[in-house]
Design a protein around this motif. Structure first.
Motif, PDB file in Angstrom:
ATOM      1  N   VAL A 156       0.858  -1.174   0.000  1.00 23.66           N
ATOM      2  CA  VAL A 156       0.000   0.000   0.000  1.00 23.66           C
ATOM      3  C   VAL A 156       0.901   1.233   0.000  1.00 23.66           C
ATOM      4  N   HIS A 177      -3.570   5.527   1.135  1.00 19.56           N
ATOM      5  CA  HIS A 177      -5.010   5.286   1.193  1.00 19.56           C
ATOM      6  C   HIS A 177      -5.688   6.621   1.446  1.00 19.56           C
ATOM      7  N   ASP A 178      -6.746   6.901   0.666  1.00 18.73           N
ATOM      8  CA  ASP A 178      -7.502   8.131   0.808  1.00 18.73           C
ATOM      9  C   ASP A 178      -8.900   7.781   1.309  1.00 18.73           C
ATOM     10  N   PRO A 179      -9.176   7.963   2.610  1.00 21.54           N
ATOM     11  CA  PRO A 179     -10.480   7.582   3.149  1.00 21.54           C
ATOM     12  C   PRO A 179     -11.658   8.352   2.555  1.00 21.54           C
ATOM     13  N   ASP A 227     -12.163   6.427  -0.540  1.00 23.98           N
ATOM     14  CA  ASP A 227     -12.015   4.983  -0.341  1.00 23.98           C
ATOM     15  C   ASP A 227     -11.169   4.360  -1.440  1.00 23.98           C
ATOM     16  N   SER A 260      -7.230   3.272  -2.609  1.00 27.61           N
ATOM     17  CA  SER A 260      -5.864   2.990  -2.188  1.00 27.61           C
ATOM     18  C   SER A 260      -4.989   2.879  -3.421  1.00 27.61           C
ATOM     19  N   LEU A 287      -1.802   0.998  -4.804  1.00 26.78           N
ATOM     20  CA  LEU A 287      -0.975  -0.177  -4.530  1.00 26.78           C
ATOM     21  C   LEU A 287       0.198  -0.209  -5.493  1.00 26.78           C
ATOM     22  N   THR A 344     -17.266   8.220   3.754  1.00 25.66           N
ATOM     23  CA  THR A 344     -16.645   8.480   2.458  1.00 25.66           C
ATOM     24  C   THR A 344     -17.694   9.029   1.501  1.00 25.66           C
TER      25      THR A 344
END
Length: 174
Positions: free
Chosen positions: A19, A22-24, A27, A29, A31, A119
Motif C-alpha cells: 500500500v 489510502h484516501d479515506p 475509499d 488505495s 498499490l 466516504t
C-alpha cells in the motif's frame, strides 16, 4: 488495515503488493505491485522493479481516461472478481455522470459509510447499471474503447456507482 496484499493475475501469477497510500474520503488505495523476483524468498529485485516505478515483466499498465467525457447513455463495462470468481465482466449504460447522495428531501448532501469509515461526500459518482457484486468494487469501469473511465465502488439492486477517472487520477498524483 491490511497486513498482506496478494494480486492474482489472469495468467495465474500471484504478486504481492504494498500500500503506497489510502484516501479515506474516496475509499481509494494506491498499490504498488512487487516484481516477481521480489516475491521469492531472498530474491533480488528484477529489472522490472516496481519500487523504481517500473511495471513488472509481462504487464502493461492500464490508463485512466481523465480527458474522456462520459455521457448519459454511454455503454460501459464493469470488470472484477465477484464472489471470488475471477475475470468477470458486465455490460451497462451510464445513467448519471455526477450523482451525489442526498437526504430524502434532496436538500442536504450525505456521505456514505463503507466498512465503518465515512466516504463519498465530495464524490460526484458515475451511476451505471452494469452489475456490481461483492468483489467487483475496486475494479475498473471501462468504455468500449478499453479506457478506464471510473473505479467501481458500490452496487446492488441494478445500480452501480464508480469513482470518476479524474478523481482517481488526482488521488494517484497526491
Amino acid at each position: 488495515n491490511s497486513s498482506r496484499i496478494r494480486c492474482t493475475l489472469t495468467d495465474g501469477r500471484i504478486l504481492d503488493a504494498d500500500v503506497v497510500a489510502h484516501d479515506p474520503l474516496t475509499d481509494l488505495s494506491v498499490l504498488r505491485l512487487r516484481a516477481a523476483a521480489e516475491n521469492r524468498p531472498g530474491g533480488a529485485a528484477a529489472s522490472g522493479d516496481a519500487r523504481a516505478g517500473k511495471v513488472p515483466p509481462g504487464l502493461r499498465p492500464a490508463r485512466l481516461a481523465v480527458d474522456a467525457a462520459v455521457a448519459i447513455g454511454d455503454p460501459v463495462l464493469a470488470l472484477g472478481n465477484p464472489f471470488a470468481l475471477s475475470s468477470s465482466v458486465t455490460l451497462g449504460i451510464v445513467s448519471n455522470t455526477r450523482r451525489v447522495f442526498t437526504d430524502f428531501t434532496g436538500t442536504r448532501l450525505e456521505e456514505l459509510e463503507l466498512e465503518g469509515e465515512p466516504t463519498g461526500l465530495f464524490t460526484r459518482w458515475i451511476q451505471h447499471d452494469a452489475l456490481i457484486l461483492p468483489g467487483n468494487s475496486g475494479g475498473p469501469l471501462v468504455d468500449l474503447d478499453g479506457r478506464i473511465v471510473g473505479v467501481n465502488e458500490l452496487g446492488g439492486a441494478g445500480v452501480g456507482f464508480a469513482i470518476p477517472a479524474p478523481l482517481a487520477q488526482s488521488v494517484l498524483e497526491q
